[in-house]
Design an enzyme around this catalytic site. Structure first.
Site, PDB file in Angstrom:
ATOM      1  N   LYS A 153       0.846  -1.191   0.000  1.00  0.00           N
ATOM      2  CA  LYS A 153       0.000   0.000   0.000  1.00  0.00           C
ATOM      3  C   LYS A 153       0.882   1.243   0.000  1.00  0.00           C
ATOM      4  O   LYS A 153       1.459   1.625   1.013  1.00  0.00           O
ATOM      5  CB  LYS A 153      -0.908   0.046   1.241  1.00  0.00           C
ATOM      6  N   GLY A 206       7.205   5.210   7.838  1.00  0.00           N
ATOM      7  CA  GLY A 206       6.356   6.394   7.962  1.00  0.00           C
ATOM      8  C   GLY A 206       6.636   7.091   9.273  1.00  0.00           C
ATOM      9  O   GLY A 206       7.733   6.985   9.818  1.00  0.00           O
ATOM     10  N   GLU A 228      10.210   1.567  10.181  1.00  0.00           N
ATOM     11  CA  GLU A 228      11.213   2.604   9.875  1.00  0.00           C
ATOM     12  C   GLU A 228      10.509   3.933  10.056  1.00  0.00           C
ATOM     13  O   GLU A 228       9.612   4.278   9.284  1.00  0.00           O
ATOM     14  CB  GLU A 228      11.700   2.466   8.418  1.00  0.00           C
ATOM     15  N   CYS A 262      13.940  10.938   5.962  1.00  0.00           N
ATOM     16  CA  CYS A 262      14.050  10.519   7.365  1.00  0.00           C
ATOM     17  C   CYS A 262      15.489  10.616   7.856  1.00  0.00           C
ATOM     18  O   CYS A 262      15.724  10.707   9.043  1.00  0.00           O
ATOM     19  CB  CYS A 262      13.505   9.114   7.532  1.00  0.00           C
ATOM     20  N   GLU A 355      10.809  16.489  14.504  1.00  0.00           N
ATOM     21  CA  GLU A 355      11.123  16.242  13.100  1.00  0.00           C
ATOM     22  C   GLU A 355      10.331  17.242  12.247  1.00  0.00           C
ATOM     23  O   GLU A 355       9.109  17.285  12.312  1.00  0.00           O
ATOM     24  CB  GLU A 355      10.731  14.817  12.705  1.00  0.00           C
TER      25      GLU A 355
HETATM   26  P1  NAP Z   1       2.636   8.492   7.629  1.00  0.00           P
HETATM   27  O1  NAP Z   1       1.614   9.534   7.723  1.00  0.00           O
HETATM   28  O2  NAP Z   1       2.997   7.742   8.859  1.00  0.00           O
HETATM   29  O3  NAP Z   1       2.163   7.487   6.487  1.00  0.00           O
HETATM   30  C1  NAP Z   1       2.938   6.403   6.068  1.00  0.00           C
HETATM   31  C2  NAP Z   1       2.042   5.360   5.444  1.00  0.00           C
HETATM   32  O4  NAP Z   1       1.169   4.832   6.444  1.00  0.00           O
HETATM   33  C3  NAP Z   1       1.143   5.891   4.335  1.00  0.00           C
HETATM   34  O5  NAP Z   1       1.014   4.906   3.355  1.00  0.00           O
HETATM   35  C4  NAP Z   1      -0.173   6.113   5.067  1.00  0.00           C
HETATM   36  O6  NAP Z   1      -1.299   6.072   4.225  1.00  0.00           O
HETATM   37  C5  NAP Z   1      -0.171   4.925   6.009  1.00  0.00           C
HETATM   38  N1  NAP Z   1      -1.052   5.047   7.158  1.00  0.00           N
HETATM   39  C6  NAP Z   1      -1.528   6.181   7.751  1.00  0.00           C
HETATM   40  N2  NAP Z   1      -2.322   5.858   8.794  1.00  0.00           N
HETATM   41  C7  NAP Z   1      -2.357   4.503   8.863  1.00  0.00           C
HETATM   42  C8  NAP Z   1      -3.003   3.585   9.734  1.00  0.00           C
HETATM   43  N3  NAP Z   1      -3.777   3.978  10.741  1.00  0.00           N
HETATM   44  N4  NAP Z   1      -2.834   2.253   9.523  1.00  0.00           N
HETATM   45  C9  NAP Z   1      -2.041   1.831   8.524  1.00  0.00           C
HETATM   46  N5  NAP Z   1      -1.407   2.659   7.667  1.00  0.00           N
HETATM   47  C10 NAP Z   1      -1.548   3.989   7.840  1.00  0.00           C
HETATM   48  O7  NAP Z   1       4.015   9.065   7.080  1.00  0.00           O
HETATM   49  P2  NAP Z   1       4.192  10.018   5.836  1.00  0.00           P
HETATM   50  O8  NAP Z   1       3.584  11.317   6.202  1.00  0.00           O
HETATM   51  O9  NAP Z   1       3.764   9.352   4.599  1.00  0.00           O
HETATM   52  O10 NAP Z   1       5.795  10.086   5.761  1.00  0.00           O
HETATM   53  C11 NAP Z   1       6.553  10.916   6.556  1.00  0.00           C
HETATM   54  C12 NAP Z   1       7.162  10.171   7.743  1.00  0.00           C
HETATM   55  O11 NAP Z   1       7.820   8.991   7.331  1.00  0.00           O
HETATM   56  C13 NAP Z   1       8.213  10.970   8.449  1.00  0.00           C
HETATM   57  O12 NAP Z   1       7.988  10.941   9.847  1.00  0.00           O
HETATM   58  C14 NAP Z   1       9.529  10.270   8.132  1.00  0.00           C
HETATM   59  O13 NAP Z   1      10.537  10.400   9.055  1.00  0.00           O
HETATM   60  C15 NAP Z   1       9.082   8.882   7.981  1.00  0.00           C
HETATM   61  N6  NAP Z   1      10.031   8.155   7.123  1.00  0.00           N
HETATM   62  C16 NAP Z   1      10.877   7.249   7.700  1.00  0.00           C
HETATM   63  C17 NAP Z   1      11.792   6.561   6.936  1.00  0.00           C
HETATM   64  C18 NAP Z   1      12.732   5.554   7.531  1.00  0.00           C
HETATM   65  O14 NAP Z   1      13.265   4.747   6.800  1.00  0.00           O
HETATM   66  N7  NAP Z   1      12.953   5.545   8.836  1.00  0.00           N
HETATM   67  C19 NAP Z   1      11.823   6.775   5.569  1.00  0.00           C
HETATM   68  C20 NAP Z   1      10.957   7.699   5.004  1.00  0.00           C
HETATM   69  C21 NAP Z   1      10.051   8.372   5.809  1.00  0.00           C
HETATM   70  P3  NAP Z   1      -1.910   7.390   3.488  1.00  0.00           P
HETATM   71  O15 NAP Z   1      -0.956   8.501   3.672  1.00  0.00           O
HETATM   72  O16 NAP Z   1      -2.055   6.951   2.095  1.00  0.00           O
HETATM   73  O17 NAP Z   1      -3.227   7.649   4.130  1.00  0.00           O
END
Ligand code: NAP
Ligand code: MG
Length: 453
Positions: A153, A206, A228, A262, A355
């Site tokens: 997804k 995420g 991650e 990240c 962050e």
């Molecule tokens: P996010 O809001 O946590 O979303 C990540 C993914 O999770 C998206 O596909 C989102 O779907 C999904 N999601 C949201 N709520 C969910 C739930 N209740 N159950 C299951 N899945 C759910 O993160 P983002 O805003 O996309 O990305 C930014 C974050 O990612 C930052 O905090 C960054 O540090 C982190 N990140 C970490 C790494 C690493 O390797 N450590 C790498 C890249 C990014 P939808 O958005 O489609 O609704």
């Protein structure tokens, strides 16, 4: 329901695609479970060959995939080409792992014990919008190499390259049901994946907040999780460092991908005696950071991903007095934000602890080695980081003392296909990439064979 996908550089729609529902998750799990027995039984050399074919097929479409990713995620086209190249390299690397997913033989009384790395079954992969296809491949490649079927997804904001990947995989000969992509909201489709008893593991990248919720929900079915999550990494610059090199590298370390990384070194810790000189060197590197249309040559940074994300980033720069200097960004349509340096920042300020995930960096002075380590570790996160010094002993001492999953000495590089990547503390659980990721998509089984006396 259809989903409108925006191009962040223009704020205009670039695609309308159908949106999946929780019922589609149930159907996808059924298809994946049906495909699993045959896929997990494919001879290792044949599975390796299929993954190599997939890598070749991705490379054959590198240009259109890079263009799609550049438009949808706002990445400079040259960066996007590198990212799609890394996706192909990731499948190739794990193709090489299929036949090396080895167990042990252990001599024991009355016989021999041996271990096998068995696939988990169906795994659910949930990915963010910042590096859409690379992060998907870091999960998909080891998952498929280990013999699992995967349901991916992607983030709703950036689903387009994942949809293409599903097509390319089928064309390359990956059997139906082995790699499925579901585009839908996290709170419905993602949530259903995490709850589903037919999914054995969730691989998630995420935010820390969503990751925490996933771990809670996964507890009900004892699902395995790899998480991650976020970061607030420190770029530690000692006065004895090559300051020219450190200052030249620092902007890219936080402004690449508009800071939506990240691994972004969003805190620059500089030894107090070198702060003035370092800022003097940093300023031209920041004001010269070219921000603009990601499809144009020579652009180093594109737009932020969305209007709401830009609002969040801007909330960290509410007081212009904190801004030491900043670059420029286009006016008008598109979610633009200039590279911004805040200095000096108090270590307890929001910009130093949270962050930001945008092109805003906090410069924080420190006194000595112990102070640098204390400040670097003064974070709930521990994902990445750097240390700059010409003192070899200090370089390794500080690298070992910082609580972080990945750290570079005299460099700001973070990620390689062949080396483990992941976080300490609230930056996550588990590691991706490198040889260990195969283990994260396998169960270890012990077989005891009684040979008789
Ligand atoms: P996010 O809001 O946590 O979303 C990540 C993914 O999770 C998206 O596909 C989102 O779907 C999904 N999601 C949201 N709520 C969910 C739930 N209740 N159950 C299951 N899945 C759910 O993160 P983002 O805003 O996309 O990305 C930014 C974050 O990612 C930052 O905090 C960054 O540090 C982190 N990140 C970490 C790494 C690493 O390797 N450590 C790498 C890249 C990014 P939808 O958005 O489609 O609704
Ligand atoms: Mg989000």
């Amino acid at each position: 329901m259809t989903l409108t996908v925006l191009e962040p550089a223009t704020a205009r729609s670039m695609a309308e695609i159908p949106e999946a529902t929780p019922e589609d998750v149930d159907r996808a799990v059924e298809r994946a479970r049906a495909a699993f027995p045959a896929w997990s039984a494919v001879a290792p050399s044949d599975r390796a060959r299929l993954l190599l074919r997939l890598a070749d097929a991705i490379e054959a479409e590198l240009e259109p995939l890079a263009l799609l990713e550049a438009r949808n995620a706002g990445h400079p086209l040259a960066s996007a080409r590198g990212e799609i190249g890394m996706v192909a390299a990731t499948f190739r690397y794990y193709a090489g792992g299929v036949e090396r997913n080895l167990g042990d033989t252990i001599p024991v009384a009355g016989g021999v014990a041996m271990t096998f790395r068995e696939p988990l079954g169906v795994v659910g992969l949930i990915t963010p919008w910042n590096f859409p296809l690379p992060i998907a491949s870091w999960k998909l490649a080891p998952a498929l190499a280990a013999g699992n079927c995967a349901i991916l997804k992607p983030a709703e904001l950036t689903p387009l390259t994942a949809v293409e990947l599903e097509r390319i995989a089928l064309q390359a000969g990956i059997p139906e049901g082995v790699l499925q992509v579901l585009v839908g909201p996290g709170r419905t489709v993602g949530q259903r994946m995490v709850e589903h008893p037919g999914i054995a593991k969730i691989g998630f990248t995420g935010s820390t907040a969503v990751g925490a919720g996933i771990q809670r929900t996964a507890a009900d079915t004892i699902k395995r999780v790899t998480l991650e999550l976020g970061g607030k990494s420190a770029n530690v610059v000692f006065a004895d460092a090559d300051l020219e090199a450190a200052a030249a590298s620092a902007p890219g370390a936080v402004f690449d991908n508009a800071g939506q990384d990240c691994c972004a070194r969003s805190r620059i810790l500089v030894q107090r005696s070198a702060v003035d000189r370092f800022l003097e060197l940093l300023e031209p590197a920041v004001t010269g950071f070219s921000v603009g249309d990601p499809l144009q040559d020579g652009i180093a940074m594109g737009p932020l991903i969305s209007a709401s994300h830009r609002e969040k980033v801007a909330s960290f720069v509410d007081d212009d007095a904190q801004v030491a200097f900043r670059g420029s960004a286009p006016e008008g349509e598109g979610f633009w934000f200039p590279p911004t340096v805040l200095a000096p920042v108090d270590p307890s300020a929001r910009a130093a602890t949270e962050e930001i995930f945008g092109p805003v960096v906090a410069v924080i002075p420190f006194d000595d080695e112990a102070d640098a380590i204390r400040l670097a570790n003064d974070s709930i996160y521990g994902l990445s980081g750097s240390v700059w010094t010409e003192n070899g002993g200090r370089a390794l001492r500080v690298a070992r003392a910082i609580e972080t999953g990945v750290i570079s000495i005299n460099s700001n590089s973070s990620v390689r296909v062949s080396t483990p990547f992941g976080g300490f503390k609230q930056s996550g659980i588990g590691r991706e990439l490198g040889p260990h990721a195969l283990e994260a998509y396998s169960e270890l089984k012990t077989v005891y064979y009684a040979t008789g006396a």
